[in-house]
Design an enzyme around this catalytic site. Structure first.
Site, PDB file in Angstrom:
ATOM      1  CB  CYS A  32      -0.922   0.011   1.221  1.00 52.44           C
ATOM      2  SG  CYS A  32      -1.873  -1.497   1.389  1.00 52.44           S
ATOM      3  CG  HIS A  44      -6.304   2.191   0.719  1.00 55.10           C
ATOM      4  ND1 HIS A  44      -5.139   2.738   0.185  1.00 55.10           N
ATOM      5  CD2 HIS A  44      -5.881   1.179   1.544  1.00 55.10           C
ATOM      6  CE1 HIS A  44      -4.097   2.084   0.658  1.00 55.10           C
ATOM      7  NE2 HIS A  44      -4.516   1.138   1.475  1.00 55.10           N
TER       8      HIS A  44
END
Ligand code: COA
Length: 389
Positions: free
Chosen positions: A86, A335
């Protein structure tokens, strides 16, 4: 290390679920907006760095550097995919920044993109699980919500952090996201709604979690000389730090502290010559509400263990002493993992340009971004300034 490097253009797609847009469409849309924003159409781009975490599993596409450069019509340049789970976007930004800082390149694109919703949530969970330790964590059933739930329990045990304090992170970030036209979930939520949302991994509930998202974000970096030549005013990147930690949670010295973030922040603060108290706003990696609480502690905005109280006291709200996640954060804005680090940088640029609309912080001069890979095994921190020496 005297060469100044800044961001001269930004562009991002809306974040959300886009059945009608491909991976290519997303990065093209963000890239065109960034190039128009920087007013550099026709200029020679030296290099491209693109963060993308799991396109191979999510959409069966690899060789992303070449694909994105081809999509942008950029042939004969260096084009590199960067992967750090991420934190892929933040690490791509750092790679692009380093190449300009080192004098190798003058005008560079840093992008991030992920197409997550073409797969089922189950398939996306498996792809995300690749950022944890397959042999020692995922094989035994741990998902990302489960790993962050362990950290939350430990933080609660050591410091008395409450589920309500975590829920307050979601309430704040959904409020900020309701002011962001790009947000995936631009609606307000109440404390009661968060507390009553479905359990995902105890103590984390649905509204403690960031969602599964499609989206892309792009920034254009230039050296000071190049920016002058182009006649544009950059937002300067004055500090950049990156660090790592043990991949698996059980190997770490503490479950309630993200050491990679502490170390990345230390390096970035030192480089920029600033202290946590100089930071006026920050975009931090709130993949789960507990992650924001641990982030503000790691960045030194409050003492270790006091992140819950700091949030409860309203210090991180838009009108607080240290606004955090003015964009809505991962929680409300969304996200798309590879794009997140770049989207955070875009929020910093908008705030410092005074162009953040209804969520604008008054006269912001210094901001910070914090982008975490997995459960904290990698982290990048960047510091942005409007008027750098
Ligand atoms: N926040 C707010 N609302 C959310 C949401 C979130 N994070 N995730 C889903 N929703 C909403 C959906 O819009 C949907 O609303 P609707 O019924 O009105 O259409 C509803 O909740 C159910 O959505 P669905 O997609 O079926 O949820 P799910 O249960 O399959 O997945 C999670 C929810 C939290 C498990 C999933 O989003 C998830 O895994 N998030 C974590 C992602 C992650 O680990 N990222 C990496 C971090 S390191």
């Amino acid at each position: 290390m005297t060469r100044k490097v800044g961001i001269i253009g930004v562009g991002m797609t809306d974040f959300g679920e886009f059945w009608e847009k491909s991976y290519r469409d997303l990065i093209r849309e963000a890239g065109v907006e960034a190039i128009n924003d920087a007013k550099i159409e026709g200029e020679k781009i030296d290099a491209l760095y693109v963060g993308s975490m799991s396109p191979g599993i999510l959409i069966g596409q690899e060789h992303i550097g070449a694909l994105v450069a081809d999509t942008a019509g950029l042939h004969g340049i260096e084009a590199t995919r960067v992967e750090s789970a991420c934190a892929s976007g933040g690490v791509a930004l750092r790679g692009a920044w380093m190449s300009v800082k080192a004098g190798v390149n003058d005008l560079v694109i840093a992008g991030g993109v992920e197409k997550m919703t073409d797969s089922s949530v189950g398939a996306a969970t498996i792809a995300l699980g690749g950022a944890a330790d397959q042999e020692w964590e995922v094989f035994h059933g741990a998902t990302f919500p489960a790993l962050y739930a362990l950290m939350a329990r430990r933080h609660m045990l050591e410091y008395g952090t409450t589920e309500e304090q975590m829920a307050m992170v979601a309430v704040k970030n959904h409020h900020n996201g309701s002011l962001n036209p790009h947000a995936q979930f631009p609606f307000e939520v109440t404390l009661e709604q968060v507390m009553k949302s479905s359990p995902v991994a105890d103590p984390l509930k649905l509204l403690d979690c960031s969602p599964i998202t499609d989206g892309a974000a792009v920034v254009i970096l230039a050296s000071e000389e190049k920016a002058k030549e182009l006649g544009v005013e950059p937002i300067w990147i004055t500090g950049s730090g990156q660090s790592n930690d043990f991949l698996a949670l059980h190997d770490r010295a503490s479950l309630s502290e993200t050491k990679a973030a502490v170390e990345a922040a230390k390096k970035a603060y030192k480089m920029a010559g600033v202290k946590p108290s100089d930071i006026e706003f920050a975009e931090v990696h709130d993949c789960f509400t507990i992650a924001e609480i641990m982030a503000i502690e790691a960045l030194g905005f409050c003492k270790k263990g006091e992140g819950g109280k700091f949030t409860q006291d309203g210090e991180t709200s838009l009108t607080g002493s240290k606004p955090v996640n003015t964009s809505g954060g991962l929680k409300s804005k969304g996200h798309p993992v590879g794009a997140t680090g770049i989207a955070q940088a875009i929020e910093a640029v908008l705030q410092l340009r005074g162009k953040a609309g209804k969520r604008q912080i008054k006269d912001a001069k210094v901001g910070l971004t914090h982008n975490v890979g997995g459960s904290g095994a990698s982290c990048t921190v960047h510091i942005f300034e409007r008027d750098a020496k």
